[in-house]
Design an enzyme around this catalytic site. Structure first.
Site, PDB file in Angstrom:
ATOM      1  CE  LYS A  40      -0.054  -0.521   4.977  1.00 38.97           C
ATOM      2  NZ  LYS A  40      -0.658  -1.280   6.071  1.00 38.97           N
ATOM      3  CE1 TYR A  59      13.322  31.717   3.902  1.00 42.40           C
ATOM      4  CE2 TYR A  59      13.268  29.344   3.619  1.00 42.40           C
ATOM      5  CZ  TYR A  59      13.049  30.621   3.134  1.00 42.40           C
ATOM      6  OH  TYR A  59      12.556  30.794   1.859  1.00 42.40           O
TER       7      TYR A  59
HETATM    8  C1  LIG Z   1       0.183  -2.126   6.704  1.00 37.45           C
HETATM    9  C2  LIG Z   1      -0.327  -3.458   7.074  1.00 37.45           C
HETATM   10  C3  LIG Z   1       0.534  -4.542   7.244  1.00 37.45           C
HETATM   11  C4  LIG Z   1       2.045  -4.400   7.248  1.00 37.45           C
HETATM   12  O1  LIG Z   1       2.460  -3.903   8.509  1.00 37.45           O
HETATM   13  P1  LIG Z   1       4.004  -3.603   8.843  1.00 37.45           P
HETATM   14  O2  LIG Z   1       3.973  -3.158  10.257  1.00 37.45           O
HETATM   15  O3  LIG Z   1       4.432  -2.531   7.907  1.00 37.45           O
HETATM   16  O4  LIG Z   1       4.745  -4.866   8.647  1.00 37.45           O
HETATM   17  C5  LIG Z   1      -0.026  -5.789   7.452  1.00 37.45           C
HETATM   18  N1  LIG Z   1      -1.370  -5.936   7.531  1.00 37.45           N
HETATM   19  C6  LIG Z   1      -2.233  -4.908   7.415  1.00 37.45           C
HETATM   20  C7  LIG Z   1      -3.685  -5.154   7.522  1.00 37.45           C
HETATM   21  C8  LIG Z   1      -1.740  -3.631   7.196  1.00 37.45           C
HETATM   22  O5  LIG Z   1      -2.590  -2.606   7.098  1.00 37.45           O
END
Ligand SMILES: *Cc1c(COP(=O)(O)O)cnc(C)c1O
Length: 350
Positions: A43, A253
């Site tokens: 994602k 800045y």
């Molecule tokens: C993002 C996510 C993961 C991965 O989690 P990490 O902590 O990045 O390993 C796994 N399962 C679900 C449902 C997620 O939303």
């Protein structure tokens, strides 16, 4: 007549991505997952790396299951892997999303009775089912597991998600027990609970499929993964100006850095608009080989000034790498390792 502009020159910043390290991290997490297969959370454009780089590399390493959050995120993934290997974590908001899911053949992750209804009304078919075992975020409440709508679903992966896998928390055992109850209550093909940190909690947490994200990309969410995960992402930027300061000159800045003595400094084309946030002001450093080039003063939107004292050979047009070891970067900025990856900006070519 409209004339096409010529190809623009390459950007003065880039993301160096070590695909071999990404693949080694997946193999390490797959081995740590024991009898379960490791999938991948991809994602948010594979946590900022770019789906078009990460998904083919993971696929070639042997990964067969990929999770995105939004329906639009399924499209670039479909360029690299089959529809049946992709799940959409946010599930179904409306009938339009349900018919889109049917059309492209990607599995929705059903998170509520309403989503189950939407999916069945659209014709149903293989889906995943997320049950909430204690994070109280997305997922079907356990009290709805016995609803007849759920029995109508063709559940491939029965998922739940851990709230505190990166901590030694009593919630882990509570969620494990509830997930095991759910496995008894609902027919399914495969069961999945562990994210990256969850993989280290032991075989009871593995089920059939694990879902690492952050550790694939070089994050180390818990001590048990130390020494097993390699850095994957390294932002790099070009020096766009080099200048000589005299004692008393200030930088950037609000003049938060003042040169104590004459010094040579460089301006790099990387700033907070690129995800190199102001949290790094006066703290970060760049690397040229193994020479450290500390950040001076405030990070600007498009630029950061660095100390070139230890690298007198560097000149305009040369490149430096951001010191971006995720666990150390998180400790020094207070940003999470997840934020350090997902805020990397759109000006990096991907
Ligand atoms: C993002 C996510 C993961 C991965 O989690 P990490 O902590 O990045 O390993 C796994 N399962 C679900 C449902 C997620 O939303």
């Amino acid at each position: 007549m409209v004339t096409m502009p010529p190809e623009p020159p390459p950007a003065a910043l880039r993301l160096a991505i070590d695909e071999a390290a990404l693949q080694d991290n997946w193999r390490a997490l797959d081995a740590l997952s024991g009898k379960a297969a490791a999938g991948a959370a991809v994602k948010a454009d594979a946590y900022g790396l770019g789906v078009d780089v990460a998904v083919p590399a993971l696929r070639d390493a042997g990964c067969r299951d990929f999770y995105v959050a939004h329906w639009v995120e399924a499209i670039p993934a479909l360029g690299h892997v089959s529809a049946g290997s992709i799940g959409v974590l946010h599930g179904l908001l409306n009938a339009q999303e349900a018919s889109f899911a049917k059309a492209i053949g990607v599995r929705p992750v059903i998170n509520s009775l309403r989503q189950a209804r939407l999916w069945l009304d659209a014709g149903g078919g293989p889906c995943d089912l997320m049950v909430d075992t204690g994070i109280n975020r997305l997922g079907l409440p356990l009290t709805d597991l016995g609803n007849p709508l759920i029995a109508e679903l063709a559940v491939d992966v029965l998922l739940s998600h851990l709230a505190s896998a990166d901590e030694d928390s009593p919630l882990n055992a509570v969620q494990l027990a509830r997930w095991n109850d759910a496995r008894q209550a609902v027919a399914h093909q495969r069961a999945s609970l562990a994210n990256s940190a969850g993989i280290t909690l032991g075989a009871a947490f593995h089920g059939d499929l694990t879902r690492p994200g952050i550790a694939l990309y070089g994050g180390i969410p818990c001590p048990a993964l130390q020494g097993r995960i390699r850095q994957v992402v390294r932002p790099e930027a070009a020096l766009i100006q080099v200048r000589q300061l005299v004692a008393g000159d200030s930088v950037g800045y609000n003049a938060t850095f003042t040169a104590p003595a004459p010094m040579r400094v460089g301006v790099i084309s990387l700033g907070y608009a690129d995800g190199y946030l102001r949290a790094w002001s006066g703290k970060g450093s760049m690397l040229s080989g193994d020479r450290q080039l500390p950040v001076l003063g405030r990070v600007s939107m498009d630029m950061t000034v660095i100390d070139l004292s230890s690298a007198p050979d560097l000149a305009e047009g040369d490149w430096v790498a951001v010191d971006y070891d995720l666990p150390r970067a998180a400790a020094s900025t207070g940003l999470s390792q997840y934020e350090l990856l997902t805020t990397l900006g759109r000006r990096f070519p991907r």
